[in-house]
Design a protein around this motif. Structure first.
Motif, PDB file in Angstrom:
ATOM      1  N   SER A   1      66.294 -77.955  12.079  1.00  0.00           N
ATOM      2  CA  SER A   1      65.659 -78.125  10.769  1.00  0.00           C
ATOM      3  C   SER A   1      64.233 -77.614  10.750  1.00  0.00           C
ATOM      4  CB  SER A   1      65.676 -79.606  10.380  1.00  0.00           C
ATOM      5  OG  SER A   1      66.988 -80.067  10.242  1.00  0.00           O
TER       6      SER A   1
ATOM      7  N   TYR B   1      64.502 -73.903  10.029  1.00  0.00           N
ATOM      8  CA  TYR B   1      65.008 -73.663   8.684  1.00  0.00           C
ATOM      9  C   TYR B   1      63.922 -73.934   7.639  1.00  0.00           C
ATOM     10  CZ  TYR B   1      69.250 -74.421  11.455  1.00  0.00           C
ATOM     11  OH  TYR B   1      70.213 -74.390  12.437  1.00  0.00           O
ATOM     12  N   THR B   2      63.194 -75.034   7.819  1.00  0.00           N
ATOM     13  CA  THR B   2      62.136 -75.381   6.874  1.00  0.00           C
ATOM     14  C   THR B   2      60.975 -74.405   6.972  1.00  0.00           C
ATOM     15  OG1 THR B   2      62.767 -77.709   7.144  1.00  0.00           O
ATOM     16  CG2 THR B   2      60.673 -77.269   6.069  1.00  0.00           C
TER      17      THR B   2
ATOM     18  N   ASP C   1      73.461 -82.674  14.455  1.00  0.00           N
ATOM     19  CA  ASP C   1      72.601 -81.498  14.296  1.00  0.00           C
ATOM     20  C   ASP C   1      71.914 -81.097  15.595  1.00  0.00           C
ATOM     21  OD1 ASP C   1      71.269 -84.022  13.801  1.00  0.00           O
ATOM     22  OD2 ASP C   1      69.464 -82.837  13.489  1.00  0.00           O
TER      23      ASP C   1
ATOM     24  N   TYR D   1      73.822 -77.305   7.394  1.00  0.00           N
ATOM     25  CA  TYR D   1      73.447 -76.941   8.756  1.00  0.00           C
ATOM     26  C   TYR D   1      74.297 -75.790   9.269  1.00  0.00           C
ATOM     27  CZ  TYR D   1      70.154 -80.708   9.772  1.00  0.00           C
ATOM     28  OH  TYR D   1      69.048 -81.525   9.788  1.00  0.00           O
TER      29      TYR D   1
ATOM     30  N   THR E   1      66.601 -79.892   5.002  1.00  0.00           N
ATOM     31  CA  THR E   1      67.510 -78.817   5.396  1.00  0.00           C
ATOM     32  C   THR E   1      68.337 -78.335   4.210  1.00  0.00           C
ATOM     33  OG1 THR E   1      67.652 -79.689   7.652  1.00  0.00           O
ATOM     34  CG2 THR E   1      69.408 -78.209   6.938  1.00  0.00           C
TER      35      THR E   1
END
Length: 637
Positions: free
Chosen positions: A142, A145-146, A291, A129, A443
Motif C-alpha cells: 500500500s 500504491y499510495t 496483503d 490489491y 489502497t
C-alpha cells in the motif's frame, strides 16, 4: 488528513512526477519560496515507471527488484511460496482467539455470519490489491500504491498504518501466544502445581506485566529472520502446513460433537444484528495479513501472474476455515460457555473429547508463532522501501552479503520484542483493526486514481464538465465516512441523525455515479496519455483488472469506514493520534530527506538557472545529468 482529501495530485500546486532512481544528495537543495511549496511538494508522486523495468514493462520472471536500495533483491518466490506467506501470516489468532471471544460477547452462533461479512469486505479490498500488485510488482504494498497515486505525505500515512498491520500486529499475536502458553502450562498440563515452573510465565508477577513467553517467541522469530531468507522460508512452509493440519483437525473432530440446539437462536436477541456487525469488525482482524503477499511482490518469480492469484487463494482459503471453525465451535457448546482465550481446547474437553482438546491446545501453542514470523518478515521490507525514497534512515535499506535486510530486521525486531513483552493484547486489537482498514481504504482510493482520470475537452457530459477526479474522490471519502458514523452513532437516537445519514449516503452515491460517467479510463494504467514514461502498452502478460470501477473500490472504502465506526471511541482516538504523529514525522524528517523532493528542487533550479530546458539543453542536445546536477549543486551552494 483533511488536507490530503483535497490536495490530491490533480489539485496540488505541482503534480510533476520525477524519477526517484538516484541516491539522495548529501546536502539539501533549497530554492526560493520552498516553504510555500511544502504542501504541494508533500503530494509529489513517485512515477509508476519506477515500479517497472527499464523498457516500461512490468517486472517478470528473471528480473531483479532494485526498489530496496543499493542491492538487488533476487526474485525467488513461487505461487506456492506466496500463498504460504499469505495463509501462514493470516490464520492464527482469528481461529484460536477471536472465534470464541466474538461468539461470547457479540454475535453468539451468528459469529459465522460475522466471519462471512468480514470476508466479503476483505475480498473487495483484495480485488484492489490484486490489480495494483500486478501493475506495480515491487516491495512496499500500500505504501508504493499510495505514493504513485497520491503522493509522499499520504504514502507516509499509509506506511504508518501498515506498521500497525505488520509490526504491532505481530507483537499483539506474540503477546497472545505468551498468554496461551501460560494458560496451557497451568490449565492443561498443571505445571504450576507443587511449586512447578509455570508460575515463572505469569505476567502479573513482573513489573509492567512483562511476559517472558512473549519475549522468548519474539526473540526467536527475530533470530530466524536474521539467519536469512531461505531459512525463514523453510520454517514458514513447515509451520504453516502444521497449522493448517491443526485447524482441519479441530474442525473435523469437533463436528462429531455438534448439538443443533446450540444454534438456536442463531442471532441472540440480546445482541441483535448490531452485535453481528460489531463482531464483524473484530473478525476483520483475523483477515489481516493477506496483503503481506504484496509486500514481498518484489521477490516473486512471476509477480504479474502469481501475486494476484496468491491474494485470492489466501482470502478464500481462510474465509472457508474461519466459517467452518466458528460453526463447529458454537455447535459444540452454548455460546455463553465458550472460553475467551481457549475456545477449542475447553469446548472439546467439555464435550468429553479431552484428548482432542490437548492436541488442539498443543497445536495452537506450537503454530501460532508463524504469524509473528511472517508479520516481522514484511515490516523490514516496508522500511527498506521507505529508506530508498529517503523517508526513513538509510540503514533500513542496507543488506548484507547474502541480500538479507540484516540491519532493518535487527531494529524492527527490537521494537517488536519490546511491544510484545509489555503491552497486553486487548490494548492493541481495536487500534490495529482501525489502522488496517484505513490502509485498505487508501489502497482502494489509489486504484480509482490510477485507473481513471479527470475528463478533458468534450469527454464529459455538459453538466459534468470540469469534474476533477481528486476532488470527487475526496468528497466521496468525506460523505462515506460521515454516512458510516451517522448510521452507527446517530441513526438510533434522533431523527436529525437519520436525516443526516440519508443525505450523506445519497451524496456518496451521487459522487460515485458522477465519477463513473464523467471520468474515463486512462489509456495506460497510472499514466497520462502524453506522459513521456507511458510505455506499458506492450506488457507481455495480461493483468488482473478489478471489475465495476469505481463502484467496487468505493464500496470497499465505505464498508471499511463502516467497520471503523463500529470500534470503541478510544481505539479511533488512538488511531488518529498515531496518524497525526506520522504526519509530524513526515514534516520533521521525511520532507527534509525525501529523494523525490530533492530531485524536484534540482529540476526546478536547473530550469531557473538556465542549465537545461525540458528534455534537452539549450543547444538541443542531451545533457549529462550527473554533470548538470553537480554544476547546479555548486551554483546553489
Amino acid at each position: 488528513l483533511s488536507i490530503s482529501l483535497f490536495l490530491t495530485p490533480e489539485n496540488a500546486h505541482s503534480n510533476r512526477m520525477v524519477e526517484a532512481t538516484a541516491p539522495p544528495p548529501t546536502e539539501e537543495v533549497r530554492s526560493p519560496g520552498s516553504r510555500h511549496r511544502f504542501f504541494s511538494d508533500a503530494f509529489l508522486r513517485r512515477p509508476i515507471s519506477s515500479c517497472r523495468d527499464i523498457s516500461g514493462n512490468v517486472l517478470t520472471e528473471g528480473a531483479t527488484d532494485t526498489s530496496l536500495g543499493d542491492h538487488d533483491v533476487t526474485r525467488h518466490l513461487t505461487l506456492f511460496d506466496l500463498s504460504i506467506i499469505g495463509i501462514g501470516g493470516t490464520i492464527g489468532s482469528g481461529i484460536f482467539v477471536l472465534c470464541g471471544s466474538v461468539a461470547r460477547h457479540h454475535a453468539g452462533p451468528a459469529v459465522s455470519l460475522s466471519w462471512t461479512l468480514a470476508g466479503g469486505v476483505a475480498l473487495l479490498s483484495s480485488c484492489c490489491y490484486a490489480e495494483l500488485s500486478a501493475n506495480m510488482p515491487v516491495n512496499g504494498s500500500s505504501y508504493i500504491y499510495t505514493y504513485v497515486a497520491m503522493g509522499e505525505m499520504p504514502a507516509t500515512i499509509a506506511a504508518a498504518a501498515m506498521t500497525l498491520e505488520y509490526l504491532v500486529s505481530a507483537a499483539a499475536v506474540g503477546r497472545s501466544w505468551g498468554d496461551k502458553v501460560f494458560e496451557y502450562a497451568t490449565v492443561q498440563m498443571h505445571f504450576d502445581e507443587d511449586g512447578g515452573w509455570a508460575h515463572l510465565l505469569d505476567p502479573t508477577k513482573y513489573p509492567a506485566e512483562f511476559s517472558p513467553a512473549a519475549f522468548c517467541v519474539s526473540f526467536l522469530c527475530v533470530t530466524v529472520l536474521l539467519c536469512g531468507v531461505k531459512e525463514s522460508k523453510a520454517v514458514t512452509t513447515f509451520v504453516t502446513a502444521a497449522k493448517f493440519a491443526i485447524v482441519l483437525f479441530v474442525i473435523i473432530s469437533g463436528s462429531f460433537y455438534i448439538t443443533p440446539a446450540n444454534y438456536v437462536p442463531y442471532i441472540p436477541p440480546a445482541y441483535g444484528f448490531a452485535g453481528v456487525l460489531r463482531g464483524t469488525t473484530s473478525c476483520f482482524f483475523g483477515y489481516v495479513g493477506f496483503d503481506e503477499v504484496c509486500c514481498v511482490a518484489g521477490e516473486s518469480l512471476r509477480p504479474t501472474r502469481d501475486v494476484p492469484r496468491a491474494i485470492f487463494v489466501t482470502v478464500l482459503s481462510i474465509m472457508v476455515l474461519y466459517i467452518g471453525s466458528s460453526a463447529v465451535l458454537t455447535g459444540m457448546v452454548p455460546y455463553l460457555q465458550i472460553s475467551d482465550t481457549s475456545g477449542f481446547p475447553d469446548a472439546l474437553a467439555d464435550v468429553g473429547a479431552g484428548w482432542a482438546g490437548k492436541i488442539a491446545a498443543a497445536g495452537e501453542v506450537t503454530t501460532l508463532p508463524i504469524v509473528v514470523l511472517i508479520g516481522l518478515m514484511a515490516q523490514p521490507r516496508l522500511m527498506a522501501a521507505l529508506a530508498h525514497d529517503g523517508l526513513a534512515p538509510a540503514f533500513f535499506g542496507r543488506t548484507d552479503e547474502d541480500g538479507n535486510l540484516f540491519y532493518g530486521i535487527a531494529v524492527v525486531g527490537t521494537v517488536m520484542i519490546f511491544v510484545a513483552s509489555v503491552v497486553p493484547f486487548e490494548h492493541l486489537n481495536d487500534t490495529i483493526s482501525a489502522g488496517v482498514l484505513v490502509c485498505y481504504s487508501m489502497t482502494a482510493w489509489s486504484l480509482v486514481l490510477l485507473r481513471l482520470r479527470s475528463p478533458t475537452g468534450f469527454e464529459a457530459p455538459p453538466m459534468l464538465k470540469g469534474v476533477k477526479l481528486g476532488v470527487a474522490m475526496g468528497c466521496f471519502n468525506i460523505f462515506a465516512f460521515a454516512t458510516a458514523v451517522g448510521a452507527v452513532h446517530l441513526w438510533p437516537y434522533t431523527h436529525a441523525g437519520q436525516a443526516f445519514s440519508v443525505v450523506c449516503a445519497v451524496a456518496s452515491v451521487a459522487v460515485c455515479v458522477i465519477i463513473r460517467f464523467s471520468c474515463p479510463e486512462r489509456e495506460v494504467f497510472g499514466e497520462d496519455g502524453d506522459c513521456l514514461t507511458a510505455s506499458t502498452k506492450n506488457d507481455s502478460e495480461p493483468h488482473f483488472r478489478t471489475p465495476l470501477v469505481p463502484f467496487l473500490p468505493c464500496g470497499a472504502i465505505f464498508l471499511n469506514y463502516y467497520l471503523i465506526s463500529q470500534l470503541e471511541m478510544i481505539g479511533i482516538v488512538l488511531l488518529l493520534a498515531y496518524l497525526g504523529v506520522a504526519m509530524v514525522y513526515y514534516a520533521g524528517y521525511g520532507s527534509r530527506h525525501s529523494v523525490l523532493r530533492k530531485q524536484e528542487r534540482i529540476s526546478r533550479s536547473r530550469i531557473r538557472y538556465g542549465l537545461v530546458s525540458v528534455g534537452n539543453n539549450r543547444h538541443g542536445e542531451n545533457n549529462d545529468e550527473e554533470d548538470t546536477d553537480g554544476i547546479l549543486m555548486r551554483t546553489l551552494d
